[in-house]
Scaffold this active site. Sequence first.
Site, PDB file in Angstrom:
ATOM      1  N   ASN A   1       0.838  -1.211   0.000  1.00 59.48           N
ATOM      2  CA  ASN A   1       0.000   0.000   0.000  1.00 59.48           C
ATOM      3  C   ASN A   1       0.869   1.256   0.000  1.00 59.48           C
ATOM      4  OD1 ASN A   1      -3.029  -0.411   0.133  1.00 59.48           O
ATOM      5  ND2 ASN A   1      -2.299  -1.966   1.570  1.00 59.48           N
TER       6      ASN A   1
ATOM      7  N   ARG B   1       2.783   0.720  25.909  1.00 59.14           N
ATOM      8  CA  ARG B   1       2.168   1.268  24.698  1.00 59.14           C
ATOM      9  C   ARG B   1       2.207   2.800  24.713  1.00 59.14           C
ATOM     10  NH1 ARG B   1      -0.322  -1.738  20.997  1.00 59.14           N
ATOM     11  NH2 ARG B   1      -0.502  -3.773  21.931  1.00 59.14           N
TER      12      ARG B   1
ATOM     13  N   ILE C   1      -1.744  -1.486  17.856  1.00 59.83           N
ATOM     14  CA  ILE C   1      -2.943  -0.786  18.331  1.00 59.83           C
ATOM     15  C   ILE C   1      -2.466   0.521  18.956  1.00 59.83           C
ATOM     16  CG2 ILE C   1      -4.826  -0.869  20.003  1.00 59.83           C
ATOM     17  CD1 ILE C   1      -4.854  -3.932  19.548  1.00 59.83           C
ATOM     18  N   LEU C   2      -3.048   1.618  18.525  1.00 64.56           N
ATOM     19  CA  LEU C   2      -2.627   2.933  19.013  1.00 64.56           C
ATOM     20  C   LEU C   2      -3.450   3.324  20.242  1.00 64.56           C
ATOM     21  CD1 LEU C   2      -2.373   4.514  15.470  1.00 64.56           C
ATOM     22  CD2 LEU C   2      -0.443   4.074  17.021  1.00 64.56           C
TER      23      LEU C   2
ATOM     24  N   ASN D   1      -6.644   4.840   7.977  1.00 62.52           N
ATOM     25  CA  ASN D   1      -6.197   3.442   7.977  1.00 62.52           C
ATOM     26  C   ASN D   1      -6.867   2.720   6.809  1.00 62.52           C
ATOM     27  OD1 ASN D   1      -4.979   1.023   8.978  1.00 62.52           O
ATOM     28  ND2 ASN D   1      -6.951   0.421   9.854  1.00 62.52           N
TER      29      ASN D   1
ATOM     30  N   HIS E   1      -8.218  -1.162   5.901  1.00 65.66           N
ATOM     31  CA  HIS E   1      -8.501  -2.444   6.555  1.00 65.66           C
ATOM     32  C   HIS E   1      -9.065  -3.411   5.514  1.00 65.66           C
ATOM     33  CE1 HIS E   1      -9.477  -5.191   9.786  1.00 65.66           C
ATOM     34  NE2 HIS E   1     -10.657  -5.375   9.205  1.00 65.66           N
TER      35      HIS E   1
ATOM     36  N   THR F   1     -10.330   6.266  14.773  1.00 63.33           N
ATOM     37  CA  THR F   1     -10.764   6.765  16.077  1.00 63.33           C
ATOM     38  C   THR F   1     -10.242   5.775  17.116  1.00 63.33           C
ATOM     39  OG1 THR F   1     -12.812   5.487  15.968  1.00 63.33           O
ATOM     40  CG2 THR F   1     -12.890   7.754  15.106  1.00 63.33           C
TER      41      THR F   1
ATOM     42  N   ASP G   1     -10.571  -0.302  14.297  1.00 65.59           N
ATOM     43  CA  ASP G   1     -11.249  -0.512  13.001  1.00 65.59           C
ATOM     44  C   ASP G   1     -12.684   0.020  13.016  1.00 65.59           C
ATOM     45  OD1 ASP G   1      -8.952  -1.824  12.069  1.00 65.59           O
ATOM     46  OD2 ASP G   1      -9.666  -3.772  12.773  1.00 65.59           O
TER      47      ASP G   1
HETATM   48  C1  GRF Z   1      -3.196  -4.763   3.959  1.00 68.90           C
HETATM   49  O1  GRF Z   1      -4.055  -5.830   3.666  1.00 68.90           O
HETATM   50  C2  GRF Z   1      -3.918  -3.727   4.774  1.00 68.90           C
HETATM   51  O2  GRF Z   1      -5.288  -3.641   4.469  1.00 68.90           O
HETATM   52  C3  GRF Z   1      -3.747  -4.243   6.175  1.00 68.90           C
HETATM   53  O3  GRF Z   1      -2.449  -4.774   6.204  1.00 68.90           O
HETATM   54  C4  GRF Z   1      -2.061  -5.167   4.895  1.00 68.90           C
HETATM   55  C5  GRF Z   1      -0.791  -4.435   4.579  1.00 68.90           C
HETATM   56  O4  GRF Z   1      -0.219  -4.854   3.375  1.00 68.90           O
HETATM   57  N1  GRF Z   1      -3.983  -3.190   7.136  1.00 68.90           N
HETATM   58  P1  GRF Z   1       1.002  -4.034   2.770  1.00 68.90           P
HETATM   59  O5  GRF Z   1       2.093  -3.995   3.823  1.00 68.90           O
HETATM   60  O6  GRF Z   1       0.510  -2.671   2.412  1.00 68.90           O
HETATM   61  O7  GRF Z   1       1.426  -4.829   1.570  1.00 68.90           O
END
Ligand code: GRF
Length: 232
Positions: A31, A82, A109-110, A124, A126, A158, A162
């Site tokens: 990502n 944490r 987890i933040l 984020n 997810h 938040t 998630d």
């Molecule tokens: C992705 O599936 C994202 O949705 C989740 O963790 C994974 C990260 O993949 N939060 P990458 O490191 O971006 O390849």
Amino acid sequence: MNENNPNTAKDVVDGSPPLRLAVLISGSGSNLQALIDASQQADSPYEIAVVISNRADAFGLERAQRAGIATQVLSHRDFDSRTAYDTALAELLRAAAPGLIALAGFMRILTPGFVEQWQGRLLNIHPSLLPSYRGLHTHQRVLEAGDPVHGATVHFVTAELDGGPAIVQARVPVLADDEPDQLAARVLEQEHRIYPLAVRWFAEDRLVLSSDGRTQLDGEPLDSPVIIDTAR
Ligand code: GRF
């Protein structure tokens, strides 16, 4: 965007400097790569100021370095709570002065205190159609449930894990003989479309989290996320 060249695309378009994005990772960083690629387009309204990982072996760090982006490693192993970790993380972030922070596979987890500081500037991604399947192992759980459709969600963060307001979702079909890895790859491909899209909207001042906790896009409240559908 090149730090040596202050005349970025956004300067040229509307006179304002590009948004500074910080990306937090723990692993592969695909990502992150999608965000890097989009930021290198001539009309990108954002640039990546820093990539921070809690793991020194995260492949995403290499991706950032290859693109000439500053990286930092802040190992959770060096902190005994944490709160102590998140305090140090907030300090690193303040030094980078981001306008937006994108969690991209950041496996921590933040604390509520951290999230509050950056509320409205923390996104984020997810791998599920939230609010379904919060937490881990989403692809396996979708297959076990026999769902016909799966996907990914970009949302504001938040204090609820998630649970923040959704911005955009990509939907993909679940096929009869899917294994978790195949399904994950189909979802990931769409993640790479919707994350840069949401960051772009934010950088263009089109997307905000309003004080009543709702997402607004182009001045209108988003009662449900924008859907990008490849499931039909
Ligand atoms: C992705 O599936 C994202 O949705 C989740 O963790 C994974 C990260 O993949 N939060 P990458 O490191 O971006 O390849």
